[in-house]
Design a protein around this motif. Structure first.
Motif, mmCIF file in Angstrom:
data_model
loop_
_atom_site.group_PDB
_atom_site.id
_atom_site.type_symbol
_atom_site.label_atom_id
_atom_site.label_comp_id
_atom_site.label_asym_id
_atom_site.label_seq_id
_atom_site.Cartn_x
_atom_site.Cartn_y
_atom_site.Cartn_z
ATOM 1 N N SER A 30 0.836 -1.333 -0.130
ATOM 2 C CA SER A 30 0.059 0.039 -0.111
ATOM 3 C C SER A 30 0.807 1.132 0.022
ATOM 4 O O SER A 30 0.527 2.188 -0.359
ATOM 5 N N GLY A 34 0.449 3.695 -2.942
ATOM 6 C CA GLY A 34 -0.011 4.975 -2.644
ATOM 7 C C GLY A 34 1.095 5.987 -3.006
ATOM 8 O O GLY A 34 0.366 7.128 -3.436
ATOM 9 N N VAL A 56 -8.279 7.198 -6.747
ATOM 10 C CA VAL A 56 -8.605 7.599 -5.414
ATOM 11 C C VAL A 56 -10.024 7.658 -5.084
ATOM 12 O O VAL A 56 -10.632 7.035 -4.170
ATOM 13 N N SER A 98 -4.418 1.944 -0.230
ATOM 14 C CA SER A 98 -3.403 2.697 -1.181
ATOM 15 C C SER A 98 -3.984 4.026 -1.503
ATOM 16 O O SER A 98 -3.372 5.055 -1.722
ATOM 17 N N CYS A 102 -2.370 7.318 -0.624
ATOM 18 C CA CYS A 102 -1.852 8.224 -1.789
ATOM 19 C C CYS A 102 -2.318 9.760 -1.405
ATOM 20 O O CYS A 102 -1.554 10.798 -1.477
#
Length: 216
Positions: A30, A34, A56, A98, A102
């Motif tokens: 992740s 991310g 996202v 992730s 992010c």
């Protein structure tokens, strides 16, 4: 009370070991995915920004249970084969977490002075070099507390895997019920187990917050 744990020690040990494995593997993946997505979000290329934003917004607004269901039941019907329920769970947790990683990384990138990026580009550095050498090292120092919160949520989210044939800590109550064990004591020991796992993360978060406050 203690007898519930000692008589079923192997079940608790195996369940929490699977939980730890899910957490560590999914956490590392992740973080990598991310960070890559955060790079997409701040990229000067519109297509990459669109991919990052779409990913996202889609994953953050999709229930994690639905992500699990798609990978465990839907993916095989689309000829997407994953090597077992454990890796299906890892994939689901990674894809979901992730998206949150992010946004945390992107918020850290935005705290870095634009002047530093401009100076780096002025000496001929590419976008990837600016991001990897100048921006991300500073961003990660600022995002440790919120990033830790994301990983605490990931640790707790691993219990959803129990509903998809992964024998981890969340699956212990069902097995204990079949054995006729006291459910209240079972849940108490599971709670204690998660507290033991989460406590180091909480201490790391508080340490990072104090360090950030002193630096500021």
């Amino acid at each position: 009370m203690l007898q519930v744990l000692t008589d079923n020690w192997e079940l608790f040990r195996d369940g929490f070991w699977t939980t730890i494995r899910l957490f560590l593997v999914s956490g590392i993946l992740s973080l990598v995915l991310g960070t890559l997505l955060a790079g997409f979000r701040v990229s000067p290329i519109p297509a990459l920004r669109a991919v990052g934003t779409g990913y996202v917004n889609t994953l953050r607004n999709t229930p994690l249970t639905l992500v699990f269901a798609f990978l465990v039941f839907g993916a095989p019907k689309m000829d997407i084969q994953l090597p077992g329920f454990f890796w299906s769970a890892v994939t689901a947790l990674t894809l979901y977490t992730s998206a949150f990683v992010c946004e945390v990384v992107r918020s850290g990138v935005n705290t870095v002075s634009p002047g530093q990026s401009e100076a780096a580009r002025a000496v001929g550095m590419t976008f990837i070099q600016v991001l990897g050498v100048v921006v991300l090292p500073q961003a990660f120092r600022a995002i440790v507390p919120p990033l830790t919160s994301v990983f605490i949520a990931l640790l707790k989210n691993t219990t959803i895997a129990a509903g998809f044939s992964v024998l981890e800590a969340g699956a212990i109550p069902a097995v204990m019920a079949e054995r006729g064990e006291n459910q209240m004591l079972t849940l108490l020991w599971i709670t204690i187990g998660f507290l033991i796992l989460i406590t180091p993360l909480v201490l790391l978060q508080r340490w990072a917050e104090r360090r950030t406050a002193v630096a500021a």
